[in-house]
Write a protein that holds these residues in place. Sequence first.
Motif, mmCIF file in Angstrom:
data_model
loop_
_atom_site.group_PDB
_atom_site.id
_atom_site.type_symbol
_atom_site.label_atom_id
_atom_site.label_comp_id
_atom_site.label_asym_id
_atom_site.label_seq_id
_atom_site.Cartn_x
_atom_site.Cartn_y
_atom_site.Cartn_z
ATOM 1 N N PHE A 132 0.705 -1.158 -0.021
ATOM 2 C CA PHE A 132 0.083 0.230 -0.082
ATOM 3 C C PHE A 132 0.328 1.197 0.155
ATOM 4 N N HIS A 133 0.714 2.283 -0.662
ATOM 5 C CA HIS A 133 1.218 3.899 -0.787
ATOM 6 C C HIS A 133 0.152 4.228 -0.890
ATOM 7 N N THR A 134 0.392 5.915 0.068
ATOM 8 C CA THR A 134 -0.996 6.616 0.316
ATOM 9 C C THR A 134 -1.088 8.064 -1.014
ATOM 10 N N TYR A 135 -2.063 8.172 -0.701
ATOM 11 C CA TYR A 135 -2.246 9.130 -2.054
ATOM 12 C C TYR A 135 -3.662 10.237 -1.457
ATOM 13 N N SER A 136 -2.571 11.429 -1.810
ATOM 14 C CA SER A 136 -3.231 11.644 -0.772
ATOM 15 C C SER A 136 -4.238 13.435 -1.711
ATOM 16 N N ILE A 137 -4.856 14.175 -1.863
ATOM 17 C CA ILE A 137 -5.247 15.371 -2.457
ATOM 18 C C ILE A 137 -5.376 16.705 -1.116
ATOM 19 N N LEU A 138 -4.942 17.097 -1.105
ATOM 20 C CA LEU A 138 -5.557 18.810 -0.297
ATOM 21 C C LEU A 138 -6.075 19.774 -1.579
ATOM 22 N N TRP A 139 -7.111 20.404 -0.337
ATOM 23 C CA TRP A 139 -7.639 20.959 -1.724
ATOM 24 C C TRP A 139 -8.314 22.544 -0.679
ATOM 25 N N ASN A 140 -7.022 23.090 -0.735
ATOM 26 C CA ASN A 140 -7.708 24.438 0.545
ATOM 27 C C ASN A 140 -7.918 25.705 -0.432
ATOM 28 N N PRO A 141 -8.161 27.068 0.463
ATOM 29 C CA PRO A 141 -8.163 28.633 -0.775
ATOM 30 C C PRO A 141 -6.866 28.553 -1.330
ATOM 31 N N GLY A 142 -5.806 28.302 -1.184
ATOM 32 C CA GLY A 142 -4.306 28.070 -2.224
ATOM 33 C C GLY A 142 -4.299 27.986 -3.371
ATOM 34 N N HIS A 143 -4.944 26.153 -3.093
ATOM 35 C CA HIS A 143 -3.822 25.768 -3.676
ATOM 36 C C HIS A 143 -4.454 24.316 -4.025
ATOM 37 N N VAL A 144 -4.016 23.630 -4.713
ATOM 38 C CA VAL A 144 -4.586 21.954 -4.618
ATOM 39 C C VAL A 144 -2.981 21.177 -5.311
ATOM 40 N N VAL A 145 -3.033 20.779 -4.230
ATOM 41 C CA VAL A 145 -1.509 19.827 -4.204
ATOM 42 C C VAL A 145 -2.257 18.144 -3.804
ATOM 43 N N PHE A 146 -1.917 17.520 -5.286
ATOM 44 C CA PHE A 146 -1.833 15.759 -5.496
ATOM 45 C C PHE A 146 -0.351 15.646 -5.178
ATOM 46 N N SER A 147 -0.277 14.267 -3.667
ATOM 47 C CA SER A 147 1.206 14.168 -2.890
ATOM 48 C C SER A 147 1.401 12.491 -3.421
ATOM 49 N N VAL A 148 2.323 11.869 -2.978
ATOM 50 C CA VAL A 148 2.077 10.600 -3.055
ATOM 51 C C VAL A 148 3.091 9.810 -1.960
ATOM 52 N N ASP A 149 2.761 9.076 -0.926
ATOM 53 C CA ASP A 149 3.939 8.841 0.228
ATOM 54 C C ASP A 149 4.304 10.043 1.139
ATOM 55 N N GLY A 150 3.222 10.907 0.986
ATOM 56 C CA GLY A 150 3.962 12.726 1.455
ATOM 57 C C GLY A 150 4.427 13.537 0.393
ATOM 58 N N LYS A 151 4.215 12.907 -0.742
ATOM 59 C CA LYS A 151 5.800 13.687 -1.766
ATOM 60 C C LYS A 151 5.032 14.897 -2.502
#
Length: 296
Positions: free
Chosen positions: A144-163
């Motif tokens: 398993f690996h972690t896939y993340s989407i950060l969505w806030n008023p300033g930007h969207v960030v796609f990350s893989v295992d925290g990178k």
Amino acid sequence: MVASKVLFVIALLFCSLINVVVIANDNFDQDVDITWGNGRAAILNHGKLLTLSLDQASGSGFQSKNEFLYGKFDVKIKLVPGNSAGTVTAYYLRSQGSTWDELDFEFLGNLSGEPYIVHTNVYTQGNGNREQQFYLWFDPTVKFHTYSILWNPGHVVFSVDGKPIREFKNMEPYGVPYPKSQSMRLYSSLWNADEWATRGGLVKTNWSEAPFTATFRNFKANACVWSNGVSSCNVTSSNSSNSSGDDQREWRSQELDSTSQKRLKWVQKKFMVYNYCTDTKRFPQGLPLECTVTTK
């Protein structure tokens, strides 16, 4: 006795407000609904594990029970192993309507031994065409690996295992639409896309390898729940026992620090295989505005 009852009711109301602000149940039974697949999707291990499967008849999918307006969304996925060419495992946020917003992770299957491609896209007001694609620097089918989407008023960030692998900044002051007013639900699906997914559709799905299965665990949405036109983050600033106040404030105002910016540049230099912002043949009239705007 009356005072004790009043305090108990207040505590219950407080807890209910807390729970709508931050969803961190790590329990698929509580967090999502299986929406299609006719039995090809399953929630296992008392809600701790979810599998999506695809065969020649159908794929499968699920969606979050809640809608959100801003948040940080994490899930661990073990992707389809072996010859997965033609299959796509999708993990994304999407609003409704003809002018929808959408934030996409799509994992494009491959022939055995070839690297998976991570396809990302950003839609605003129904317009996409903002694809960036990356090779992964590991085999995503082994563990398993972690896939993340950060969505806030300033930007969207796609990350893989925290990178971080991709950032889409809010550039509304420069005329670039940004997803900020439409609530989005989280979705995931496993489906057949062999008309385009592997080498532009040259490699077709080998159905003798079916069923294809992707496995999910540790879903977490540290997010503002949207319900009846109101954001839970406007109701209270309190947080659940699974997250501190600092956690919520962090994602709501989080920017990429110098270390994260270096990691982003490293990933994009070493592993990016397509960037719409450099595809001048695709945009002969000029690159999209967000590709040319200079921001601090």
